[in-house]
Design an enzyme around this catalytic site. Structure first.
Site, PDB file in Angstrom:
ATOM      1  N   ASP A  40       1.136  -1.203  -0.044  1.00 55.31           N
ATOM      2  CA  ASP A  40      -0.077   0.018   0.074  1.00 55.31           C
ATOM      3  C   ASP A  40       0.776   1.333  -0.073  1.00 55.31           C
ATOM      4  O   ASP A  40       1.224   1.762  -1.058  1.00 55.31           O
ATOM      5  CB  ASP A  40      -1.219  -0.006   1.147  1.00 55.31           C
ATOM      6  CG  ASP A  40      -0.461  -0.587   2.579  1.00 55.31           C
ATOM      7  OD1 ASP A  40       0.646  -0.104   2.557  1.00 55.31           O
ATOM      8  OD2 ASP A  40      -1.263  -1.099   3.111  1.00 55.31           O
ATOM      9  N   VAL A  92      -9.270  -3.847   3.019  1.00 61.83           N
ATOM     10  CA  VAL A  92      -9.260  -5.308   2.544  1.00 61.83           C
ATOM     11  C   VAL A  92      -8.897  -6.266   3.595  1.00 61.83           C
ATOM     12  O   VAL A  92      -8.104  -5.988   4.344  1.00 61.83           O
ATOM     13  CB  VAL A  92      -8.939  -5.707   1.270  1.00 61.83           C
ATOM     14  CG1 VAL A  92      -9.698  -4.937   0.151  1.00 61.83           C
ATOM     15  CG2 VAL A  92      -7.469  -5.246   0.929  1.00 61.83           C
ATOM     16  N   ASP A 143      -6.021  -8.925   7.786  1.00 65.84           N
ATOM     17  CA  ASP A 143      -6.726  -8.891   9.051  1.00 65.84           C
ATOM     18  C   ASP A 143      -7.375  -7.821   9.144  1.00 65.84           C
ATOM     19  O   ASP A 143      -6.790  -6.584   8.830  1.00 65.84           O
ATOM     20  CB  ASP A 143      -6.135  -9.609  10.172  1.00 65.84           C
ATOM     21  CG  ASP A 143      -5.254  -8.548  10.720  1.00 65.84           C
ATOM     22  OD1 ASP A 143      -5.188  -8.146  11.896  1.00 65.84           O
ATOM     23  OD2 ASP A 143      -4.263  -7.926  10.022  1.00 65.84           O
ATOM     24  N   ARG A 189      -8.149 -13.643   8.498  1.00 65.13           N
ATOM     25  CA  ARG A 189      -7.234 -13.924   7.903  1.00 65.13           C
ATOM     26  C   ARG A 189      -7.545 -14.995   7.062  1.00 65.13           C
ATOM     27  O   ARG A 189      -7.118 -15.362   5.958  1.00 65.13           O
ATOM     28  CB  ARG A 189      -6.062 -14.287   8.700  1.00 65.13           C
ATOM     29  CG  ARG A 189      -5.358 -12.902   9.326  1.00 65.13           C
ATOM     30  CD  ARG A 189      -4.159 -13.462  10.113  1.00 65.13           C
ATOM     31  NE  ARG A 189      -3.666 -12.507  10.742  1.00 65.13           N
ATOM     32  CZ  ARG A 189      -2.879 -11.375  10.504  1.00 65.13           C
ATOM     33  NH1 ARG A 189      -2.561 -11.307   9.111  1.00 65.13           N
ATOM     34  NH2 ARG A 189      -2.371 -10.387  11.388  1.00 65.13           N
TER      35      ARG A 189
END
Length: 190
Positions: A112, A162, A168, A174
């Site tokens: 990210d 997400v 998680d 997860r």
């Protein structure tokens, strides 16, 4: 609860399906196997905990492509305000072996901001790895703050929070077999 699966009601929508993950993992493994055809054993370094699901499936896929692998894990924590990374990284679990002269592939669940991954790539290079490449299942192009060389990318996704397939929220979700966006009400319960 839809079909007795506890998490179904918490997911707003699926971003990447279980089948899409399976197919893309095989494609990525074939690309890496071809690029690393002359390497005796590929050293995969997974970043805990999020990359575990992808790393396991990716390692098996590489094996099916005829590439033997070795697995290593690191756990790192980056500090910042709330969920944003400052790029200041603390190693929680370091490598268990010397990687000098090795060709390393970092296995990431998601890229990210790029801040933590940028630090990790510099760290691995400082440990004298011959090469360090990255394979990431997911990338959020709109969230990137630092450009990092991610050679193999599964999916570019929107800049949304997400969960699933290793990702998680408060250590939950997860185990979802897909990647999905949580409904806003879920955050209110935390």
């Amino acid at each position: 609860m839809a079909d007795g699966i506890w998490y179904e009601d918490d997911i707003a929508r699926v971003v990447v399906t279980e089948e899409q993950i399976r197919v893309k993992t095989e494609e990525l493994a074939k690309q890496v196997a071809a690029d690393y055809a002359t390497v005796e054993r590929v050293l995969l370094v997974g970043v805990l905990k999020g990359a575990v699901m992808f790393m396991a499936d990716f390692a098996r896929a590489l094996g099916r492509c005829g590439r033997p692998v070795e697995l290593e894990f690191m756990a790192v924590s980056s500090y910042g305000q709330r969920a944003t990374s400052s790029g200041v990284v603390r190693i929680l679990k370091d490598l268990d072996r010397d990687i000098a002269g090795r060709r390393v592939i970092v296995v990431e669940d998601i890229v990210d901001s790029g801040l933590t991954l940028s630090w990790l790539l510099r760290y691995l290079a400082s440990r004298s790895a011959a090469t360090v490449d990255v394979v990431a299942l997911l990338r959020k192009p709109d969230a990137i703050q630092v450009q990092v060389p991610v050679k193999y990318v599964g999916f570019d996704i929107p800049n949304e929070f997400v969960v699933g397939y290793g990702l998680d929220f408060a250590e939950g979700y997860r185990e979802l077999p897909y990647v999905g966006v949580l409904k806003p009400g879920v955050y209110a319960r935390a």
